[in-house]
Design a protein around this motif. Sequence first.
Motif, PDB file in Angstrom:
ATOM      1  N   GLU A 125       0.845  -1.192   0.000  1.00  0.00           N
ATOM      2  CA  GLU A 125       0.000   0.000   0.000  1.00  0.00           C
ATOM      3  C   GLU A 125       0.882   1.243   0.000  1.00  0.00           C
ATOM      4  OE1 GLU A 125      -3.838   2.050   2.207  1.00  0.00           O
ATOM      5  OE2 GLU A 125      -2.628   0.613   3.337  1.00  0.00           O
ATOM      6  N   LEU A 126       0.645   2.133  -0.946  1.00  0.00           N
ATOM      7  CA  LEU A 126       1.373   3.397  -1.038  1.00  0.00           C
ATOM      8  C   LEU A 126       0.591   4.477  -0.294  1.00  0.00           C
ATOM      9  CD1 LEU A 126       2.174   3.294  -4.875  1.00  0.00           C
ATOM     10  CD2 LEU A 126       3.635   2.496  -2.997  1.00  0.00           C
ATOM     11  N   GLY A 127       1.270   5.283   0.513  1.00  0.00           N
ATOM     12  CA  GLY A 127       0.599   6.358   1.235  1.00  0.00           C
ATOM     13  C   GLY A 127      -0.460   5.824   2.176  1.00  0.00           C
ATOM     14  N   SER A 128      -0.086   4.934   3.084  1.00  0.00           N
ATOM     15  CA  SER A 128      -1.047   4.217   3.920  1.00  0.00           C
ATOM     16  C   SER A 128      -1.773   5.103   4.917  1.00  0.00           C
ATOM     17  CB  SER A 128      -0.348   3.091   4.682  1.00  0.00           C
ATOM     18  OG  SER A 128       0.167   2.129   3.809  1.00  0.00           O
ATOM     19  N   GLY A 129      -1.221   6.278   5.251  1.00  0.00           N
ATOM     20  CA  GLY A 129      -1.876   7.125   6.240  1.00  0.00           C
ATOM     21  C   GLY A 129      -1.943   6.441   7.588  1.00  0.00           C
ATOM     22  N   VAL A 130      -3.089   6.530   8.262  1.00  0.00           N
ATOM     23  CA  VAL A 130      -3.208   5.901   9.587  1.00  0.00           C
ATOM     24  C   VAL A 130      -3.557   4.423   9.496  1.00  0.00           C
ATOM     25  CG1 VAL A 130      -3.722   8.003  10.885  1.00  0.00           C
ATOM     26  CG2 VAL A 130      -5.584   6.759   9.753  1.00  0.00           C
ATOM     27  N   GLY A 131      -3.834   3.901   8.273  1.00  0.00           N
ATOM     28  CA  GLY A 131      -3.882   2.458   8.113  1.00  0.00           C
ATOM     29  C   GLY A 131      -5.231   1.804   7.935  1.00  0.00           C
ATOM     30  N   LEU A 171       4.372   7.496   9.779  1.00  0.00           N
ATOM     31  CA  LEU A 171       4.946   6.163   9.966  1.00  0.00           C
ATOM     32  C   LEU A 171       4.808   5.698  11.415  1.00  0.00           C
ATOM     33  CD1 LEU A 171       8.138   6.459   7.752  1.00  0.00           C
ATOM     34  CD2 LEU A 171       6.243   4.855   7.402  1.00  0.00           C
ATOM     35  N   GLN A 172       5.009   6.615  12.361  1.00  0.00           N
ATOM     36  CA  GLN A 172       4.855   6.243  13.765  1.00  0.00           C
ATOM     37  C   GLN A 172       3.404   5.908  14.075  1.00  0.00           C
ATOM     38  OE1 GLN A 172       7.369   5.669  16.075  1.00  0.00           O
ATOM     39  NE2 GLN A 172       5.567   4.740  17.042  1.00  0.00           N
ATOM     40  N   ALA A 173       2.479   6.716  13.545  1.00  0.00           N
ATOM     41  CA  ALA A 173       1.052   6.438  13.745  1.00  0.00           C
ATOM     42  C   ALA A 173       0.679   5.095  13.131  1.00  0.00           C
ATOM     43  CB  ALA A 173       0.211   7.557  13.139  1.00  0.00           C
ATOM     44  N   LEU A 174       1.226   4.797  11.958  1.00  0.00           N
ATOM     45  CA  LEU A 174       0.974   3.520  11.308  1.00  0.00           C
ATOM     46  C   LEU A 174       1.429   2.355  12.187  1.00  0.00           C
ATOM     47  CD1 LEU A 174       1.917   3.661   7.509  1.00  0.00           C
ATOM     48  CD2 LEU A 174      -0.135   2.658   8.512  1.00  0.00           C
ATOM     49  N   ARG A 175       2.646   2.439  12.696  1.00  0.00           N
ATOM     50  CA  ARG A 175       3.168   1.363  13.543  1.00  0.00           C
ATOM     51  C   ARG A 175       2.285   1.174  14.770  1.00  0.00           C
ATOM     52  NH1 ARG A 175       8.100   4.278  12.264  1.00  0.00           N
ATOM     53  NH2 ARG A 175       9.219   3.152  10.611  1.00  0.00           N
ATOM     54  N   ASP A 176       1.879   2.290  15.371  1.00  0.00           N
ATOM     55  CA  ASP A 176       1.030   2.208  16.563  1.00  0.00           C
ATOM     56  C   ASP A 176      -0.316   1.555  16.233  1.00  0.00           C
ATOM     57  OD1 ASP A 176       3.031   3.451  18.007  1.00  0.00           O
ATOM     58  OD2 ASP A 176       2.102   5.447  17.917  1.00  0.00           O
TER      59      ASP A 176
END
Length: 333
Positions: free
Chosen positions: A169-175, A200-205
Amino acid sequence: MEAREAAAEADGAVAEPDVLTDFQRWFFTMSRLKSFNWKFVENDLQRNKSSEIISEILKQTCLHPLCRSFPPSVRYRRLFLSELIRLEAAGCDPLDELYDALGEVVGEAEGSECYKSYFLPCGGAVSLLEKVALISEGTTGLVTWEAALYLAEWALDHREFFSDRTVLELGSGVGLTGVAICRSCRPRRFVFSDCHAAVLQALRDNVRLNGLDGRAAPAVSVRRLDWTTATEDELREVGADVVIAADVVYDPDVAHSLVELLRLVLTRSSPPPAVLVCCAVRNPQTYGGFRRQLESRGIQPEVLDGAVSHVFPYDRLSHMELIRLTAADGLQV
């Protein structure tokens, strides 16, 4: 309960179970308050002279266990409860649990983040930590946008498209889209990507928040992918069978970088992956420019028509376009 549903049907209203489900879905996604069927609640209170309907709504919203773990914003809950109190005050005796819930939220401090939860047809919900503001930390990527929801709905209608495949996924945002696909479509591997540090940090969380830790299927990873510098080696390492992107065409400069990356994706793999791009067409000129750039670089967009199941509540007034991209015959880098 049966008498109330019969009365509702006689009045031409929605049956109560549907109303309660809608209240829950709209509440946890922080939908606009005017979207709620307040008229049904008002009619029920006047007809039955009982606060039972208010109590049931509370159980499905502010008093639901999901709200304890992943609450919508303080301001939103305060406004929601205030509207319930306004209706209750005009129709029946005070309900203690309603005022207790308001007292609890009044004592909370408003923050810059909140949770939104999106219920899935397979059960459970995708819960995401998002920013309250649409633009935060110099990016729009810390909130969920309509095209991400539309693409997720399309995926839920076409689960076989992702089953046992590697998805980038390109540009995943918050997921939202990726988590929904991982939870419902059984991909073999899913790679979330973005380039903004805060995103990226929000995505990982959010990936961890939804139990996608990579230790159980599907294999999940989050990686930094800059469209302006991405290399053939990076894309080969991912080895995607499917590439998706949602709400990524909002600026002509960004669109140019995306087109060049998509050209690389489509010409450096054999066979090339299936590529889907979903856009809310807010600015026809910007979106039209993106389409022209695709065609000038030998990429053919095919519009995927057809209705999608309405799974998530969001504003459906925006024109959505989902396109599948293929390289023209003989296209070379």
